[in-house]
Design a protein around this motif. Sequence first.
Motif, PDB file in Angstrom:
ATOM      1  N   ARG A 146       0.831  -1.206   0.000  1.00  0.00           N
ATOM      2  CA  ARG A 146       0.000   0.000   0.000  1.00  0.00           C
ATOM      3  C   ARG A 146       0.868   1.260   0.000  1.00  0.00           C
ATOM      4  O   ARG A 146       0.576   2.242  -0.687  1.00  0.00           O
ATOM      5  CB  ARG A 146      -0.933  -0.009   1.205  1.00  0.00           C
ATOM      6  CG  ARG A 146      -1.970   1.116   1.190  1.00  0.00           C
ATOM      7  CD  ARG A 146      -2.900   1.035   2.396  1.00  0.00           C
ATOM      8  NE  ARG A 146      -3.727  -0.159   2.342  1.00  0.00           N
ATOM      9  CZ  ARG A 146      -3.605  -1.202   3.160  1.00  0.00           C
ATOM     10  NH1 ARG A 146      -2.655  -1.211   4.104  1.00  0.00           N
ATOM     11  NH2 ARG A 146      -4.406  -2.231   3.062  1.00  0.00           N
ATOM     12  N   LEU A 147       1.956   1.215   0.730  1.00  0.00           N
ATOM     13  CA  LEU A 147       2.855   2.372   0.805  1.00  0.00           C
ATOM     14  C   LEU A 147       3.684   2.530  -0.469  1.00  0.00           C
ATOM     15  O   LEU A 147       3.977   3.644  -0.904  1.00  0.00           O
ATOM     16  CB  LEU A 147       3.795   2.223   2.017  1.00  0.00           C
ATOM     17  CG  LEU A 147       3.132   2.270   3.409  1.00  0.00           C
ATOM     18  CD1 LEU A 147       4.140   1.922   4.498  1.00  0.00           C
ATOM     19  CD2 LEU A 147       2.527   3.651   3.649  1.00  0.00           C
ATOM     20  N   GLU A 148       4.067   1.396  -1.077  1.00  0.00           N
ATOM     21  CA  GLU A 148       4.956   1.436  -2.235  1.00  0.00           C
ATOM     22  C   GLU A 148       4.229   1.559  -3.574  1.00  0.00           C
ATOM     23  O   GLU A 148       4.825   1.920  -4.586  1.00  0.00           O
ATOM     24  CB  GLU A 148       5.832   0.171  -2.279  1.00  0.00           C
ATOM     25  CG  GLU A 148       6.811   0.068  -1.120  1.00  0.00           C
ATOM     26  CD  GLU A 148       7.694  -1.173  -1.234  1.00  0.00           C
ATOM     27  OE1 GLU A 148       7.487  -1.943  -2.200  1.00  0.00           O
ATOM     28  OE2 GLU A 148       8.572  -1.361  -0.383  1.00  0.00           O
ATOM     29  N   ALA A 149       2.923   1.283  -3.595  1.00  0.00           N
ATOM     30  CA  ALA A 149       2.160   1.204  -4.842  1.00  0.00           C
ATOM     31  C   ALA A 149       2.328   2.411  -5.767  1.00  0.00           C
ATOM     32  O   ALA A 149       2.471   2.246  -6.977  1.00  0.00           O
ATOM     33  CB  ALA A 149       0.677   0.984  -4.538  1.00  0.00           C
ATOM     34  N   PRO A 150       2.307   3.657  -5.238  1.00  0.00           N
ATOM     35  CA  PRO A 150       2.427   4.808  -6.150  1.00  0.00           C
ATOM     36  C   PRO A 150       3.716   4.831  -6.967  1.00  0.00           C
ATOM     37  O   PRO A 150       3.750   5.426  -8.042  1.00  0.00           O
ATOM     38  CB  PRO A 150       2.362   6.013  -5.193  1.00  0.00           C
ATOM     39  CG  PRO A 150       1.632   5.506  -3.988  1.00  0.00           C
ATOM     40  CD  PRO A 150       2.075   4.085  -3.848  1.00  0.00           C
ATOM     41  N   ASP A 151       4.772   4.185  -6.487  1.00  0.00           N
ATOM     42  CA  ASP A 151       6.063   4.214  -7.172  1.00  0.00           C
ATOM     43  C   ASP A 151       6.355   2.950  -7.974  1.00  0.00           C
ATOM     44  O   ASP A 151       7.422   2.838  -8.580  1.00  0.00           O
ATOM     45  CB  ASP A 151       7.195   4.419  -6.152  1.00  0.00           C
ATOM     46  CG  ASP A 151       7.045   5.725  -5.387  1.00  0.00           C
ATOM     47  OD1 ASP A 151       6.659   6.727  -6.010  1.00  0.00           O
ATOM     48  OD2 ASP A 151       7.307   5.725  -4.166  1.00  0.00           O
ATOM     49  N   LYS A 152       5.423   2.001  -7.976  1.00  0.00           N
ATOM     50  CA  LYS A 152       5.654   0.732  -8.670  1.00  0.00           C
ATOM     51  C   LYS A 152       4.827   0.658  -9.944  1.00  0.00           C
ATOM     52  O   LYS A 152       3.708   1.156  -9.995  1.00  0.00           O
ATOM     53  CB  LYS A 152       5.305  -0.462  -7.762  1.00  0.00           C
ATOM     54  CG  LYS A 152       6.039  -0.467  -6.425  1.00  0.00           C
ATOM     55  CD  LYS A 152       7.550  -0.430  -6.592  1.00  0.00           C
ATOM     56  CE  LYS A 152       8.268  -0.393  -5.246  1.00  0.00           C
ATOM     57  NZ  LYS A 152       9.728  -0.196  -5.398  1.00  0.00           N
ATOM     58  N   GLU A 153       5.389   0.031 -10.974  1.00  0.00           N
ATOM     59  CA  GLU A 153       4.661  -0.091 -12.230  1.00  0.00           C
ATOM     60  C   GLU A 153       3.489  -1.044 -12.094  1.00  0.00           C
ATOM     61  O   GLU A 153       2.447  -0.848 -12.720  1.00  0.00           O
ATOM     62  CB  GLU A 153       5.600  -0.556 -13.345  1.00  0.00           C
ATOM     63  CG  GLU A 153       4.932  -0.550 -14.695  1.00  0.00           C
ATOM     64  CD  GLU A 153       5.924  -0.379 -15.833  1.00  0.00           C
ATOM     65  OE1 GLU A 153       5.552  -0.642 -16.976  1.00  0.00           O
ATOM     66  OE2 GLU A 153       7.067   0.043 -15.583  1.00  0.00           O
ATOM     67  N   THR A 154       3.645  -2.078 -11.287  1.00  0.00           N
ATOM     68  CA  THR A 154       2.545  -2.994 -11.015  1.00  0.00           C
ATOM     69  C   THR A 154       2.745  -3.636  -9.644  1.00  0.00           C
ATOM     70  O   THR A 154       3.880  -3.888  -9.229  1.00  0.00           O
ATOM     71  CB  THR A 154       2.438  -4.100 -12.089  1.00  0.00           C
ATOM     72  OG1 THR A 154       1.347  -4.967 -11.770  1.00  0.00           O
ATOM     73  CG2 THR A 154       3.712  -4.920 -12.168  1.00  0.00           C
ATOM     74  N   ILE A 155       1.628  -3.882  -8.962  1.00  0.00           N
ATOM     75  CA  ILE A 155       1.699  -4.604  -7.684  1.00  0.00           C
ATOM     76  C   ILE A 155       0.827  -5.858  -7.738  1.00  0.00           C
ATOM     77  O   ILE A 155       0.556  -6.484  -6.710  1.00  0.00           O
ATOM     78  CB  ILE A 155       1.274  -3.714  -6.491  1.00  0.00           C
ATOM     79  CG1 ILE A 155      -0.155  -3.198  -6.690  1.00  0.00           C
ATOM     80  CG2 ILE A 155       2.253  -2.583  -6.280  1.00  0.00           C
ATOM     81  CD1 ILE A 155      -0.770  -2.590  -5.436  1.00  0.00           C
ATOM     82  N   TYR A 156       0.369  -6.205  -8.930  1.00  0.00           N
ATOM     83  CA  TYR A 156      -0.449  -7.413  -9.053  1.00  0.00           C
ATOM     84  C   TYR A 156       0.371  -8.653  -8.718  1.00  0.00           C
ATOM     85  O   TYR A 156      -0.165  -9.661  -8.277  1.00  0.00           O
ATOM     86  CB  TYR A 156      -1.035  -7.514 -10.461  1.00  0.00           C
ATOM     87  CG  TYR A 156      -2.024  -6.419 -10.759  1.00  0.00           C
ATOM     88  CD1 TYR A 156      -3.193  -6.291 -10.009  1.00  0.00           C
ATOM     89  CD2 TYR A 156      -1.786  -5.486 -11.759  1.00  0.00           C
ATOM     90  CE1 TYR A 156      -4.101  -5.275 -10.260  1.00  0.00           C
ATOM     91  CE2 TYR A 156      -2.692  -4.465 -12.011  1.00  0.00           C
ATOM     92  CZ  TYR A 156      -3.844  -4.367 -11.261  1.00  0.00           C
ATOM     93  OH  TYR A 156      -4.737  -3.349 -11.510  1.00  0.00           O
ATOM     94  N   TYR A 157       1.680  -8.564  -8.951  1.00  0.00           N
ATOM     95  CA  TYR A 157       2.593  -9.610  -8.510  1.00  0.00           C
ATOM     96  C   TYR A 157       3.610  -8.982  -7.557  1.00  0.00           C
ATOM     97  O   TYR A 157       4.105  -7.885  -7.817  1.00  0.00           O
ATOM     98  CB  TYR A 157       3.360 -10.240  -9.666  1.00  0.00           C
ATOM     99  CG  TYR A 157       2.536 -11.093 -10.596  1.00  0.00           C
ATOM    100  CD1 TYR A 157       1.810 -12.168 -10.117  1.00  0.00           C
ATOM    101  CD2 TYR A 157       2.506 -10.825 -11.967  1.00  0.00           C
ATOM    102  CE1 TYR A 157       1.061 -12.951 -10.977  1.00  0.00           C
ATOM    103  CE2 TYR A 157       1.763 -11.600 -12.830  1.00  0.00           C
ATOM    104  CZ  TYR A 157       1.034 -12.664 -12.333  1.00  0.00           C
ATOM    105  OH  TYR A 157       0.296 -13.435 -13.184  1.00  0.00           O
ATOM    106  N   ALA A 158       3.906  -9.676  -6.481  1.00  0.00           N
ATOM    107  CA  ALA A 158       5.014  -9.287  -5.606  1.00  0.00           C
ATOM    108  C   ALA A 158       6.003 -10.444  -5.608  1.00  0.00           C
ATOM    109  O   ALA A 158       5.607 -11.620  -5.623  1.00  0.00           O
ATOM    110  CB  ALA A 158       4.517  -9.012  -4.191  1.00  0.00           C
ATOM    111  N   TYR A 159       7.281 -10.117  -5.614  1.00  0.00           N
ATOM    112  CA  TYR A 159       8.316 -11.145  -5.724  1.00  0.00           C
ATOM    113  C   TYR A 159       9.031 -11.301  -4.384  1.00  0.00           C
ATOM    114  O   TYR A 159       9.439 -10.319  -3.761  1.00  0.00           O
ATOM    115  CB  TYR A 159       9.276 -10.789  -6.858  1.00  0.00           C
ATOM    116  CG  TYR A 159       8.524 -10.708  -8.167  1.00  0.00           C
ATOM    117  CD1 TYR A 159       8.156 -11.863  -8.841  1.00  0.00           C
ATOM    118  CD2 TYR A 159       8.112  -9.479  -8.675  1.00  0.00           C
ATOM    119  CE1 TYR A 159       7.422 -11.807 -10.009  1.00  0.00           C
ATOM    120  CE2 TYR A 159       7.370  -9.410  -9.844  1.00  0.00           C
ATOM    121  CZ  TYR A 159       7.025 -10.571 -10.505  1.00  0.00           C
ATOM    122  OH  TYR A 159       6.274 -10.506 -11.661  1.00  0.00           O
TER     123      TYR A 159
END
Length: 459
Positions: free
Chosen positions: A157-170
Amino acid sequence: MKNHSIYPTIQTFISSNNERELVRFCARQHPADLAAAFEEALTQDMHFVMTRLNPGTASKILSHMAPELQSKLLIVLSDEELSAMIQAMYADDRVDLIRNIPDIRKDRLLHMLAKAERQDILKLESYAEGTAGAIMTSDYAALPADITVREALEKLRLEAPDKETIYYAYVINKNRSLIGSVSLRELILARPETRLQDIMHMEPVRAKVEEDQEEVARKILKYDLLAIPVTNGNEVLVGIITHDDVADVLQEEATEDFHRFGAMSHKVPDLSLNIRDAGFFTMLQKRLPWLLVLVFMNIFSGAGIAVFEDTIAAVVSLVFFLPLLIDSGGNAGSQSATLMVRALAVGDVKLSDWLKLLKREIGVAIGIGLCMGLAVSMIGIFRAGPDVAVVVAMTMVLTVLFGSLVGMSLPFLLTRFRLDPATASAPLITSIADIGGVLIYFSIATWYLKDIIAAAGAA
């Protein structure tokens, strides 16, 4: 579909200097539609709009622009305006833009960015064109294996604005090696206190930084992924490639293959340049080299005809069927090559399948040739009599067989020597089929009509 209808509205706001309504109007449009509308815009209008929008919105529009349109805009943007947009871009879009900026200005812009962003750009830019590293982004979500689902969701939730996608997390270990993956859906459905190591997928499908971008595209399509992680030689996670990047790769590769298959050139200098925008000398450079080569190849067809001058003089009606026969061989070859190039490109067939496919192609080509030979023999009987009809029918079967085998085998041969099978272009195959067709036709005619030719010679 490009939407240019919004440009007149934008012009109205510009002419009335109504910046507030302009910004509100643009906020309601998709960045791709705005980028399409700007294709018909004056450069000063583009500059006016882009500098009134916030850098985040402007950067998205800039990312959707074609390279030639970006170049026009970059000329009028100041370094300060451009650097603000670059900072707001996703990492992969940022690198694509930077690659098209002259070195002197690039150095100025890089020094205006934060150190971390500058290092990230230089790192991504260092990967060779056409590899996974060249199209990946470093804006991915990575999580440790020992945290709970609740902690993972809060982090995302905190990182989402800076990530291209959060549908997958590694999921990574302390050395940042990739050990698993988890989807956002799985996180939402899992119990909050569950640890990631208990629900993650072990050994997820991945790409290597040096892997060919076409192979990466095949993996994403094969496994129906929204994104694929990219690792280096030590299995350290270095980036991800998203489905939209794969769509661009497939479009680029398809364009390149079509250009090569059409004998446009062995290299395509600028895949982004379309027919509408291409200038006279650009099109000349693309099309002339191969056509000159093919002109000299076709001299062999003329030489073949010259060898059989006596046959042609004795049975002039043979000339009537020459274009029909050699064109049929070329068409059959082009058809076979098209099927093989596509099959090799998408991975449906491999080099080891050549013999199996060759056996099948022989049967199919003979079947097609017999049907076409029967049809053309009817014309032969009416036009020149039964003897010529037999020659034409036999030639049709053999030219279709020859053209089909050339068209099927040439892509395999080029692949065997690590060349692009798309260079087995239709004009090249047609030229080879023409030479073979002329030799086959007049050889059969000379053999089968030897008595008629001898009688004509005696007379």
